[in-house]
Design a protein around this motif. Structure first.
Motif, mmCIF file in Angstrom:
data_model
loop_
_atom_site.group_PDB
_atom_site.id
_atom_site.type_symbol
_atom_site.label_atom_id
_atom_site.label_comp_id
_atom_site.label_asym_id
_atom_site.label_seq_id
_atom_site.Cartn_x
_atom_site.Cartn_y
_atom_site.Cartn_z
ATOM 1 N N GLY A 65 -76.041 45.555 60.634
ATOM 2 C CA GLY A 65 -76.483 45.313 59.463
ATOM 3 C C GLY A 65 -78.055 45.487 58.252
ATOM 4 N N ILE A 66 -77.777 46.519 58.615
ATOM 5 C CA ILE A 66 -77.889 47.486 57.556
ATOM 6 C C ILE A 66 -78.657 47.486 56.105
ATOM 7 C CG2 ILE A 66 -77.414 50.150 58.390
ATOM 8 C CD1 ILE A 66 -81.664 50.557 58.885
ATOM 9 N N THR A 67 -77.170 48.157 55.364
ATOM 10 C CA THR A 67 -77.155 47.798 54.708
ATOM 11 C C THR A 67 -76.997 46.885 53.764
ATOM 12 O OG1 THR A 67 -74.221 49.145 54.837
ATOM 13 C CG2 THR A 67 -76.050 50.647 55.237
ATOM 14 N N MET A 68 -76.142 45.616 54.979
ATOM 15 C CA MET A 68 -75.977 44.094 53.775
ATOM 16 C C MET A 68 -76.645 43.237 53.609
ATOM 17 S SD MET A 68 -72.429 43.624 56.964
ATOM 18 C CE MET A 68 -71.440 45.414 57.483
ATOM 19 N N PRO A 69 -76.485 42.943 52.492
ATOM 20 C CA PRO A 69 -76.610 41.635 52.265
ATOM 21 C C PRO A 69 -78.006 41.027 52.832
ATOM 22 C CG PRO A 69 -74.655 41.869 51.393
ATOM 23 C CD PRO A 69 -74.656 42.544 52.153
ATOM 24 N N GLU A 70 -79.295 41.154 52.105
ATOM 25 C CA GLU A 70 -80.131 39.946 52.908
ATOM 26 C C GLU A 70 -79.259 38.497 53.132
ATOM 27 O OE1 GLU A 70 -84.394 41.312 52.701
ATOM 28 O OE2 GLU A 70 -83.573 41.793 50.738
ATOM 29 N N ILE A 102 -69.911 52.012 65.539
ATOM 30 C CA ILE A 102 -70.643 51.151 65.033
ATOM 31 C C ILE A 102 -69.947 51.620 63.636
ATOM 32 C CG2 ILE A 102 -72.367 50.330 66.847
ATOM 33 C CD1 ILE A 102 -74.039 52.153 65.447
ATOM 34 N N HIS A 103 -69.313 53.016 63.335
ATOM 35 C CA HIS A 103 -69.301 53.450 62.015
ATOM 36 C C HIS A 103 -68.851 52.593 60.593
ATOM 37 C CE1 HIS A 103 -69.618 57.725 59.996
ATOM 38 N NE2 HIS A 103 -68.294 56.779 59.140
ATOM 39 N N ILE A 104 -67.966 51.842 61.158
ATOM 40 C CA ILE A 104 -67.563 51.004 60.182
ATOM 41 C C ILE A 104 -68.491 50.300 59.325
ATOM 42 C CG2 ILE A 104 -66.115 49.647 61.334
ATOM 43 C CD1 ILE A 104 -63.584 49.495 59.288
ATOM 44 N N ASN A 105 -69.339 50.018 60.594
ATOM 45 C CA ASN A 105 -70.194 48.475 59.905
ATOM 46 C C ASN A 105 -71.480 49.104 58.453
ATOM 47 O OD1 ASN A 105 -69.551 47.181 62.261
ATOM 48 N ND2 ASN A 105 -70.994 45.990 61.236
ATOM 49 N N MET A 106 -71.333 50.639 59.109
ATOM 50 C CA MET A 106 -72.356 51.257 57.841
ATOM 51 C C MET A 106 -72.118 51.303 56.324
ATOM 52 S SD MET A 106 -75.029 51.589 59.572
ATOM 53 C CE MET A 106 -74.742 50.563 61.345
ATOM 54 N N PHE A 107 -70.211 51.448 56.243
ATOM 55 C CA PHE A 107 -69.774 51.848 54.609
ATOM 56 C C PHE A 107 -68.803 51.516 54.934
ATOM 57 C CE2 PHE A 107 -67.018 54.706 57.507
ATOM 58 C CZ PHE A 107 -65.951 54.281 56.560
ATOM 59 N N GLY A 108 -67.842 50.513 55.536
ATOM 60 C CA GLY A 108 -66.586 49.949 55.601
ATOM 61 C C GLY A 108 -66.647 48.655 55.001
ATOM 62 N N PRO A 109 -67.973 47.927 54.839
ATOM 63 C CA PRO A 109 -67.247 46.156 54.425
ATOM 64 C C PRO A 109 -68.205 46.698 52.799
ATOM 65 C CG PRO A 109 -68.694 46.452 56.284
ATOM 66 C CD PRO A 109 -68.084 47.871 55.893
ATOM 67 N N HIS A 110 -68.654 47.664 52.252
ATOM 68 C CA HIS A 110 -69.093 48.151 50.755
ATOM 69 C C HIS A 110 -68.339 46.997 50.031
ATOM 70 C CE1 HIS A 110 -71.619 49.563 48.489
ATOM 71 N NE2 HIS A 110 -71.097 50.285 47.902
ATOM 72 N N PRO A 111 -66.970 47.880 49.621
ATOM 73 C CA PRO A 111 -65.928 47.075 48.694
ATOM 74 C C PRO A 111 -66.614 45.563 49.207
ATOM 75 C CG PRO A 111 -64.866 48.759 49.944
ATOM 76 C CD PRO A 111 -66.115 48.633 50.902
ATOM 77 N N PHE A 249 -57.628 50.976 44.686
ATOM 78 C CA PHE A 249 -58.200 52.408 44.774
ATOM 79 C C PHE A 249 -59.088 52.685 44.550
ATOM 80 C CE2 PHE A 249 -58.275 56.932 43.231
ATOM 81 C CZ PHE A 249 -58.063 57.490 44.358
ATOM 82 N N ALA A 250 -59.327 51.465 43.273
ATOM 83 C CA ALA A 250 -61.266 51.637 43.179
ATOM 84 C C ALA A 250 -61.930 50.968 43.895
ATOM 85 C CB ALA A 250 -61.121 51.072 41.183
ATOM 86 N N TYR A 251 -61.604 50.472 44.397
ATOM 87 C CA TYR A 251 -62.760 49.531 45.419
ATOM 88 C C TYR A 251 -63.232 50.438 46.558
ATOM 89 C CZ TYR A 251 -61.419 45.479 42.904
ATOM 90 O OH TYR A 251 -60.853 44.613 41.800
ATOM 91 N N ILE A 252 -61.688 50.770 46.972
ATOM 92 C CA ILE A 252 -62.029 52.117 48.039
ATOM 93 C C ILE A 252 -63.175 53.483 47.991
ATOM 94 C CG2 ILE A 252 -60.196 53.173 48.174
ATOM 95 C CD1 ILE A 252 -60.306 51.060 51.143
ATOM 96 N N LEU A 253 -62.853 53.896 46.992
ATOM 97 C CA LEU A 253 -63.894 54.794 46.297
ATOM 98 C C LEU A 253 -65.247 54.328 46.492
ATOM 99 C CD1 LEU A 253 -62.206 55.838 42.928
ATOM 100 C CD2 LEU A 253 -62.445 56.698 45.754
ATOM 101 N N LEU A 256 -66.285 56.813 49.616
ATOM 102 C CA LEU A 256 -66.209 57.741 50.274
ATOM 103 C C LEU A 256 -67.380 58.120 49.942
ATOM 104 C CD1 LEU A 256 -63.075 58.085 47.637
ATOM 105 C CD2 LEU A 256 -63.088 57.608 50.543
ATOM 106 N N ASN A 257 -68.153 57.869 49.611
ATOM 107 C CA ASN A 257 -69.336 58.823 49.562
ATOM 108 C C ASN A 257 -70.539 58.458 49.611
ATOM 109 O OD1 ASN A 257 -68.610 60.977 47.231
ATOM 110 N ND2 ASN A 257 -69.533 59.592 45.154
ATOM 111 N N PRO A 258 -70.460 57.028 50.871
ATOM 112 C CA PRO A 258 -71.469 56.982 51.571
ATOM 113 C C PRO A 258 -71.370 56.938 53.342
ATOM 114 C CG PRO A 258 -71.499 54.946 50.058
ATOM 115 C CD PRO A 258 -70.070 55.934 49.910
ATOM 116 N N GLU A 259 -69.418 57.850 53.504
ATOM 117 C CA GLU A 259 -68.724 58.091 54.163
ATOM 118 C C GLU A 259 -68.660 59.045 54.682
ATOM 119 O OE1 GLU A 259 -64.903 57.793 56.320
ATOM 120 O OE2 GLU A 259 -64.771 57.274 54.680
ATOM 121 N N ARG A 260 -68.834 60.453 53.751
ATOM 122 C CA ARG A 260 -69.557 61.268 53.697
ATOM 123 C C ARG A 260 -70.549 61.681 53.730
ATOM 124 N NH1 ARG A 260 -65.337 60.484 51.223
ATOM 125 N NH2 ARG A 260 -63.529 62.222 50.080
#
Length: 401
Positions: A65-70, A102-111, A249-253, A256-260
């Motif tokens: 949960g390092i990038t997820m809201p407190e 665990i990769h998807i936990n880091m960027f996947g939930p961003h939308p 489409f806009a949400y998924i963008l 993208l940069n965090p994943e890269r």
């Protein structure tokens, strides 16, 4: 004098060290990783077995949960800290098998974090942090590839929600996931005002009576499955739609940069791991009465790998810093992914060559690192698309595709 002062200010900001908090993150993640040695990752690879024990240990440590809201149990930190986590995870022998678990936990939930409702965040984020939910990503399709606006998986509106039919490709962790982040069309491309319109994003449970997930045999990273996904008449309740219909489409963008950046961090880490193993072998292996590392034919290629890896890591850190400070970072994130993918791959290849015949043996690990780091050159975006993006957006060239 003004120029000198300006230079001094710039130099003061150029701090490439880690804060005490960031050092604590690296130390904490490394402590978890050291519990899982080469034999563990070799067995996961040989048996094509998901590293559940590692995933559980990372969840128990609170790292998912390092990038997820407190307010939902996360740490609320940025992409910089996520990159440090993923770099550390990939650095200790687990390579892409560890990172992808665990990769998807880091960027996947961003939308979800940016566009989800308060109810959705409260319902979805805590189980991801706890590791009781595992998610997969349903974006790529067999006939669309990187042309995301050409997806054809369709969500038809029905009372209370949507009925979805379609196909997805390269759905990682689909064999173990219980939820899917799913990108669909709700308006067919030919009927949309522009190609990126009419695309809708969902986060929903996987009903395996309606979703068939078939594993794809592949070259490396056997521990983390990749799949073909067949969706036939899957009902998704309206409350599982993220944001507005047609705006997906806009949400998924947003992710993208965090994943890269994270893929770049992982590629660098795998290259550094391979380089460490090659350097150690160069010191220990003697031929013709001298360590092979005494020969410049061994030294120079390894030294070049070090310089390339360090350069790529700096670009990844720059991209992460820009993102976390709300600045444009598309070119830097793409460049980091390109440089790191190549640098990590070259380092792993040179590590195999340094080991000679033993580099081809599983005992020395470097063959697995080479197989796994190759992913970072292919995904999540091709090198050619990266170069086209930079040529167009940075160098002002006409769009080529």
């Amino acid at each position: 004098m003004r120029t000198i002062i300006a230079q001094a200010v710039v130099e003061e900001r150029m701090d490439f060290g880690q804060s005490p908090e960031q050092e604590a993150i690296v130390d904490g993640v490394a402590a978890v990783c050291r519990r899982f040695g080469d034999d563990y990752w070799r067995s996961c690879d040989d048996e094509a077995r998901f590293p559940r024990e590692f995933h559980r240990a990372m969840a128990d440590g609170g790292w998912l949960g390092i990038t997820m809201p407190e307010e939902h149990g996360g740490a609320g930190l940025g992409v910089t800290e996520a990159a440090l986590v993923m770099h550390t995870v990939a650095r200790h022998g687990g390579a892409m098998a560890a990172a992808s678990s665990i990769h998807i936990n880091m960027f996947g939930p961003h939308p979800i974090v940016v566009h989800g409702t308060s109810e959705q965040k409260a319902r979805w984020i805590p189980p991801l942090i706890a590791g009781t939910d595992q998610a997969c990503f349903g974006v790529t399709e067999p006939n669309a590839g990187l042309d995301t606006t050409s997806i054809t998986t369709f969500a038809a509106k029905v009372p209370g929600g949507y009925r979805v039919n379609g196909r997805k490709m390269w759905t990682s962790t689909g064999q173990v996931a219980n939820r899917i982040m799913l990108l669909t069309r709700t308006t067919r491309k030919e009927d949309a005002r522009k190609p990126s319109d009419g695309i809708t994003l969902f986060y929903t449970e996987i009903d395996r009576s309606k979703v068939e997930i078939k594993r794809i045999p592949k070259m490396g990273r056997a521990a983390v499955d990749s799949n073909m996904t067949f969706i036939d008449d899957l009902f998704i309740p309206e409350e599982d739609r993220i944001g507005e219909e047609g705006k997906g489409f806009a949400y998924i963008l947003d992710s993208l940069n965090p994943e890269r950046v994270l893929v770049a961090a992982e590629a660098v880490a795998i290259g550094q791991d391979a380089l460490d193993r090659a350097a150690r072998y160069g010191r220990d292996r003697s031929v013709f009465g001298r360590p092979i590392g005494q020969n410049q034919a061994i030294q120079h290629p390894l030294a070049e790998c070090w310089t390339a890896l360090e350069s790529a890591w700096l670009m990844a850190q720059k991209a992460a810093w820009l993102y976390d400070n709300g600045r444009p970072c598309g070119a830097e994130a793409n460049a980091a992914k390109l440089l790191a993918g190549r640098a990590g791959h070259n380092a792993a290849l040179q590590a195999v060559l340094t080991h000679g015949g033993m580099g081809y043996a599983k005992e020395y690990v470097v063959e697995r690192l080479l197989r796994e780091v190759l992913i970072c050159r292919i995904a999540p975006v091709s090198e050619q698309m990266v170069l086209s993006f930079i040529a167009e957006r940075v160098l002002g060239q006409p769009k080529s595709y």
